[in-house]
Design a protein around this motif. Structure first.
Motif, PDB file in Angstrom:
ATOM      1  N   THR A 121     -34.804  26.755  -1.708  1.00  0.00           N
ATOM      2  CA  THR A 121     -35.817  25.685  -1.823  1.00  0.00           C
ATOM      3  C   THR A 121     -36.325  25.243  -0.467  1.00  0.00           C
ATOM      4  OG1 THR A 121     -34.207  23.855  -1.754  1.00  0.00           O
ATOM      5  CG2 THR A 121     -34.671  24.837  -3.907  1.00  0.00           C
ATOM      6  N   GLU A 122     -35.703  25.727   0.629  1.00  0.00           N
ATOM      7  CA  GLU A 122     -36.070  25.289   1.977  1.00  0.00           C
ATOM      8  C   GLU A 122     -36.393  26.481   2.879  1.00  0.00           C
ATOM      9  OE1 GLU A 122     -36.499  22.284   2.835  1.00  0.00           O
ATOM     10  OE2 GLU A 122     -35.394  21.059   1.383  1.00  0.00           O
ATOM     11  N   LEU A 123     -37.025  27.508   2.327  1.00  0.00           N
ATOM     12  CA  LEU A 123     -37.280  28.728   3.098  1.00  0.00           C
ATOM     13  C   LEU A 123     -38.116  28.481   4.349  1.00  0.00           C
ATOM     14  CD1 LEU A 123     -37.990  31.309   0.243  1.00  0.00           C
ATOM     15  CD2 LEU A 123     -35.951  31.137   1.665  1.00  0.00           C
ATOM     16  N   ASP A 124     -38.995  27.500   4.308  1.00  0.00           N
ATOM     17  CA  ASP A 124     -39.883  27.236   5.446  1.00  0.00           C
ATOM     18  C   ASP A 124     -39.346  26.155   6.377  1.00  0.00           C
ATOM     19  OD1 ASP A 124     -41.768  29.103   4.533  1.00  0.00           O
ATOM     20  OD2 ASP A 124     -42.691  27.623   3.214  1.00  0.00           O
ATOM     21  N   ASN A 125     -38.182  25.616   6.076  1.00  0.00           N
ATOM     22  CA  ASN A 125     -37.626  24.515   6.863  1.00  0.00           C
ATOM     23  C   ASN A 125     -36.390  25.013   7.610  1.00  0.00           C
ATOM     24  OD1 ASN A 125     -36.574  22.148   7.913  1.00  0.00           O
ATOM     25  ND2 ASN A 125     -36.917  20.951   6.051  1.00  0.00           N
ATOM     26  N   THR A 126     -36.603  25.528   8.805  1.00  0.00           N
ATOM     27  CA  THR A 126     -35.509  26.137   9.568  1.00  0.00           C
ATOM     28  C   THR A 126     -34.398  25.149   9.867  1.00  0.00           C
ATOM     29  OG1 THR A 126     -37.021  27.715  10.586  1.00  0.00           O
ATOM     30  CG2 THR A 126     -34.935  27.342  11.702  1.00  0.00           C
ATOM     31  N   ASP A 127     -34.758  23.934  10.244  1.00  0.00           N
ATOM     32  CA  ASP A 127     -33.745  22.939  10.591  1.00  0.00           C
ATOM     33  C   ASP A 127     -32.825  22.663   9.408  1.00  0.00           C
ATOM     34  OD1 ASP A 127     -34.790  22.757  13.123  1.00  0.00           O
ATOM     35  OD2 ASP A 127     -35.993  20.970  12.702  1.00  0.00           O
ATOM     36  N   GLN A 128     -33.403  22.529   8.216  1.00  0.00           N
ATOM     37  CA  GLN A 128     -32.587  22.262   7.039  1.00  0.00           C
ATOM     38  C   GLN A 128     -31.765  23.494   6.653  1.00  0.00           C
ATOM     39  OE1 GLN A 128     -32.343  19.105   5.523  1.00  0.00           O
ATOM     40  NE2 GLN A 128     -30.550  20.173   4.731  1.00  0.00           N
ATOM     41  N   LEU A 129     -32.338  24.686   6.819  1.00  0.00           N
ATOM     42  CA  LEU A 129     -31.583  25.903   6.535  1.00  0.00           C
ATOM     43  C   LEU A 129     -30.348  25.999   7.418  1.00  0.00           C
ATOM     44  CD1 LEU A 129     -34.222  28.761   6.042  1.00  0.00           C
ATOM     45  CD2 LEU A 129     -32.741  27.732   4.316  1.00  0.00           C
ATOM     46  N   LYS A 130     -30.493  25.591   8.683  1.00  0.00           N
ATOM     47  CA  LYS A 130     -29.346  25.641   9.599  1.00  0.00           C
ATOM     48  C   LYS A 130     -28.250  24.693   9.131  1.00  0.00           C
ATOM     49  CE  LYS A 130     -27.217  26.826  13.438  1.00  0.00           C
ATOM     50  NZ  LYS A 130     -26.030  26.003  13.437  1.00  0.00           N
ATOM     51  N   VAL A 131     -28.631  23.521   8.628  1.00  0.00           N
ATOM     52  CA  VAL A 131     -27.645  22.567   8.104  1.00  0.00           C
ATOM     53  C   VAL A 131     -26.896  23.178   6.926  1.00  0.00           C
ATOM     54  CG1 VAL A 131     -27.343  20.324   6.969  1.00  0.00           C
ATOM     55  CG2 VAL A 131     -28.927  20.541   8.896  1.00  0.00           C
ATOM     56  N   PHE A 132     -27.646  23.780   5.997  1.00  0.00           N
ATOM     57  CA  PHE A 132     -27.018  24.407   4.827  1.00  0.00           C
ATOM     58  C   PHE A 132     -26.151  25.601   5.239  1.00  0.00           C
ATOM     59  CE2 PHE A 132     -30.784  22.802   2.125  1.00  0.00           C
ATOM     60  CZ  PHE A 132     -30.088  21.659   1.778  1.00  0.00           C
ATOM     61  N   TYR A 133     -26.642  26.381   6.201  1.00  0.00           N
ATOM     62  CA  TYR A 133     -25.889  27.560   6.663  1.00  0.00           C
ATOM     63  C   TYR A 133     -24.554  27.127   7.265  1.00  0.00           C
ATOM     64  CZ  TYR A 133     -24.628  31.588   9.544  1.00  0.00           C
ATOM     65  OH  TYR A 133     -23.948  32.628  10.127  1.00  0.00           O
ATOM     66  N   ASP A 134     -24.577  26.114   8.117  1.00  0.00           N
ATOM     67  CA  ASP A 134     -23.336  25.625   8.732  1.00  0.00           C
ATOM     68  C   ASP A 134     -22.369  25.108   7.674  1.00  0.00           C
ATOM     69  OD1 ASP A 134     -24.242  26.272  11.238  1.00  0.00           O
ATOM     70  OD2 ASP A 134     -24.923  24.254  11.734  1.00  0.00           O
ATOM     71  N   ASP A 135     -22.908  24.430   6.668  1.00  0.00           N
ATOM     72  CA  ASP A 135     -22.055  23.905   5.603  1.00  0.00           C
ATOM     73  C   ASP A 135     -21.449  25.050   4.786  1.00  0.00           C
ATOM     74  OD1 ASP A 135     -20.859  22.010   3.863  1.00  0.00           O
ATOM     75  OD2 ASP A 135     -22.534  22.211   2.471  1.00  0.00           O
ATOM     76  N   ALA A 136     -22.280  26.047   4.473  1.00  0.00           N
ATOM     77  CA  ALA A 136     -21.803  27.167   3.648  1.00  0.00           C
ATOM     78  C   ALA A 136     -20.725  27.974   4.358  1.00  0.00           C
ATOM     79  CB  ALA A 136     -22.973  28.077   3.272  1.00  0.00           C
ATOM     80  N   THR A 137     -20.875  28.164   5.673  1.00  0.00           N
ATOM     81  CA  THR A 137     -19.916  28.979   6.430  1.00  0.00           C
ATOM     82  C   THR A 137     -18.737  28.174   6.948  1.00  0.00           C
ATOM     83  OG1 THR A 137     -21.285  28.672   8.427  1.00  0.00           O
ATOM     84  CG2 THR A 137     -21.644  30.674   7.120  1.00  0.00           C
ATOM     85  N   ASP A 138     -18.746  26.871   6.717  1.00  0.00           N
ATOM     86  CA  ASP A 138     -17.606  26.052   7.103  1.00  0.00           C
ATOM     87  C   ASP A 138     -16.362  26.542   6.350  1.00  0.00           C
ATOM     88  OD1 ASP A 138     -15.732  23.564   6.642  1.00  0.00           O
ATOM     89  OD2 ASP A 138     -17.028  23.000   8.298  1.00  0.00           O
ATOM     90  N   PRO A 139     -15.196  26.559   7.012  1.00  0.00           N
ATOM     91  CA  PRO A 139     -13.984  27.072   6.346  1.00  0.00           C
ATOM     92  C   PRO A 139     -13.686  26.449   4.997  1.00  0.00           C
ATOM     93  CG  PRO A 139     -13.580  26.777   8.688  1.00  0.00           C
ATOM     94  CD  PRO A 139     -14.951  26.223   8.425  1.00  0.00           C
ATOM     95  N   LYS A 140     -14.078  25.195   4.791  1.00  0.00           N
ATOM     96  CA  LYS A 140     -13.775  24.566   3.501  1.00  0.00           C
ATOM     97  C   LYS A 140     -14.576  25.187   2.364  1.00  0.00           C
ATOM     98  CE  LYS A 140     -17.118  20.718   3.678  1.00  0.00           C
ATOM     99  NZ  LYS A 140     -17.821  21.056   4.945  1.00  0.00           N
ATOM    100  N   ASN A 141     -15.711  25.807   2.675  1.00  0.00           N
ATOM    101  CA  ASN A 141     -16.493  26.515   1.660  1.00  0.00           C
ATOM    102  C   ASN A 141     -16.285  28.026   1.741  1.00  0.00           C
ATOM    103  OD1 ASN A 141     -17.769  24.219   0.450  1.00  0.00           O
ATOM    104  ND2 ASN A 141     -19.061  24.062   2.271  1.00  0.00           N
ATOM    105  N   GLY A 142     -16.110  28.538   2.950  1.00  0.00           N
ATOM    106  CA  GLY A 142     -15.712  29.929   3.138  1.00  0.00           C
ATOM    107  C   GLY A 142     -16.698  30.990   2.713  1.00  0.00           C
ATOM    108  N   LEU A 143     -17.991  30.680   2.740  1.00  0.00           N
ATOM    109  CA  LEU A 143     -18.983  31.676   2.356  1.00  0.00           C
ATOM    110  C   LEU A 143     -19.345  32.571   3.549  1.00  0.00           C
ATOM    111  CD1 LEU A 143     -21.443  29.651   0.094  1.00  0.00           C
ATOM    112  CD2 LEU A 143     -19.413  30.942  -0.556  1.00  0.00           C
ATOM    113  N   ARG A 144     -19.802  33.767   3.240  1.00  0.00           N
ATOM    114  CA  ARG A 144     -20.234  34.702   4.270  1.00  0.00           C
ATOM    115  C   ARG A 144     -21.649  35.173   3.945  1.00  0.00           C
ATOM    116  NH1 ARG A 144     -19.829  40.306   5.822  1.00  0.00           N
ATOM    117  NH2 ARG A 144     -19.153  40.932   3.739  1.00  0.00           N
TER     118      ARG A 144
END
Length: 484
Positions: A121-144
């Motif tokens: 939903t945020e393909l054009d919003n790089t800043d928000q994508l970075k927030v989601f990316y950091d959250d997803a790859t955080d060890p508590k979520n463990g996504l790759r």
């Protein structure tokens, strides 16, 4: 606040949560009618000063009729006013709470699918994508995240397993939905792409133009076909011209008939030196908006650790100044009582630390404060009693070129029989720095003899990246060494 408010606030444990409670409080304490209470709520939301003064007087007057002192009435009014600025009505708040519960459940039980959908939903919003990316790859979520790939990615983010998400081609700057949809449609209709030329030949350049292809290369979307991004980037024009020529010949018929309907002769690309890690990640950030395939400090880690052994994660308070280094990921500049101050976030892959610059330290170093570069900091590390962490105050800041010149013993060049003195002078001259530069030592050898020559202090140079790259292009990477 007052016993009369107990039945109003009891369901929410004494805290105003809903706009209806503001209105009920106005009725119970200030003697407002239901319509008057709604007007008060609106006035509080709009924050009109004159109207609020009049409403406060009415509220205090109504409270006095119930033997509530003016000071207590003003206290209640302040409480209501503070809440009314951000509160929701009860039905709205309940709907938000339900959505929050649903999304929390999805994230907890189907994290990859949820994060893929959310990021799409945020393909054009790089800043928000970075927030989601950091959250997803955080060890508590463990996504790759799997890298973007012209043979596997789609326009949106796609979960490929419960722990993996394929990066979206639509999140690459300069791609565009119509171009990506066309790339995917061609791939699904006639199989995966096998080369850059094959890609250019099979796609419509009106939709997938040179700018789109270059963005895909920068982002690493062709890495599974050819990992040398510099080679692909340098040959985009050649591949597009060859594809156009192949189409023209196919229309004329006969010339490529010997190869079959779908096979064309291979195009020999112009050889190009691969990007080093620093350039590769910098180009990647241009396309994606942040670093996806690696940590930006890793390209410099080996060099920096030659003279700064302590990582940011292992910093400890000391009385004497310490040297530390990291990649600049954020800069905040504020105005304080003593002038401007800056807070610089450094990241070396082991940890993130915020460095403070105040007064003269800020003024002296402010021109060096830039994001996406490596900074070496000399400063005082102490305990921060407020946060419980570390407080780091910078005294002096060096960019990497300055740090090399200051802390390295010099620069060693292996000439290997190449005696082009004029070219060497031309390369060194723009970087000469007799006071702060590093000494240059030349190792020369040919079939008859070898020897070392140390250039004079007058030929000391700043060891900037641009100089090192120019020397490496001429002499080769192994022939250019920094002496620590």
């Amino acid at each position: 606040l007052h016993p009369l408010l107990e039945p109003v606030l009891a369901p929410t444990y004494g805290i105003m949560v809903y706009q209806e409670q503001v209105m009920q409080s106005a009725q119970v304490i200030g003697g407002y009618s239901l319509g008057g209470a709604d007007l008060l709520r609106r006035a509080m939301g709009k924050k009109k000063v004159e109207e609020m003064v009049a409403q406060r007087a009415m509220f205090v007057q109504g409270a006095a009729k119930q033997d509530i002192p003016e000071s207590k009435a003003n206290e209640i009014f302040d409480y209501m006013e503070k809440f009314a600025g951000y509160g929701f009505n009860k039905s709205h708040a309940a709907a938000y709470a339900l959505v929050a519960y649903h999304t929390a459940w999805l994230k907890a039980h189907h994290c990859a699918a949820y994060m893929a959908a959310t990021m799409s939903t945020e393909l054009d919003n790089t800043d928000q994508l970075k927030v989601f990316y950091d959250d997803a790859t955080d060890p508590k979520n463990g996504l790759r995240f799997l890298p973007p790939d012209v043979n596997h990615s789609f326009y949106r983010f796609v979960p490929v397993s419960r722990q993996e998400i394929r990066y979206a081609l639509g999140a690459i700057k300069g791609s565009g939905e119509s171009a990506v949809d066309h790339i995917v449609a061609v791939r699904e209709a006639s199989g995966p792409y096998t080369s850059l030329f094959d890609f250019c030949q099979r796609t419509d350049k009106k939709l997938v133009n040179k700018r789109v292809i270059e963005a895909l290369i920068r982002a690493g979307a062709f890495d599974s076909i050819e990992p040398n991004r510099a080679l692909l980037f340098a040959n985009v024009g050649l591949a597009m011209e060859a594809a156009d020529q192949a189409h023209a010949n196919a229309n004329q018929g006969g010339l490529f008939d010997m190869f079959g309907d779908d096979v064309a002769p291979a195009v020999e690309m112009v050889a190009t030196r691969p990007w080093n890690d620093a350039v590769k990640l910098a180009e990647e950030k241009l396309a994606i908006g942040f670093y996806l395939s690696g940590h930006p400090f890793s390209a410099y880690a080996q060099e920096v650790r030659a003279f700064i052994k302590t990582t940011l994660s292992r910093l400890t308070p000391r009385k004497e100044p310490q040297l530390l280094a990291g990649f600049v990921t954020g800069i905040r500049v504020k105005m304080g009582n003593r002038g401007k101050m800056a807070f610089v976030e450094l990241d070396d892959g082991s940890s993130k630390r915020e460095i403070g610059l105040f007064g003269d330290s800020y003024e002296v170093n402010r021109n060096k404060l830039k994001e996406d570069i490596v900074l070496v900091v000399q400063g005082k590390v102490s305990e921060d009693s407020f946060s419980g962490g570390l407080r780091i105050m910078a005294d002096r800041i060096y960019d990497l070129g300055e740090a090399r010149s200051c802390f390295a013993r010099g620069l060693s060049l292996q000439m290997n029989g190449n005696a082009d003195v004029n070219r060497l002078k031309a390369l060194l001259t723009p970087y000469r720095d007799e006071e702060n530069g590093g000494l240059v030592r030349i190792s020369y050898s040919n079939a008859q003899a070898r020897g070392d020559v140390a250039l004079s202090q007058g030929w000391a140079v700043r060891l900037d990246d641009s100089l090192l790259l120019a020397l490496q292009d001429w002499l080769g990477e192994t022939a250019v060494k920094i002496l620590w």
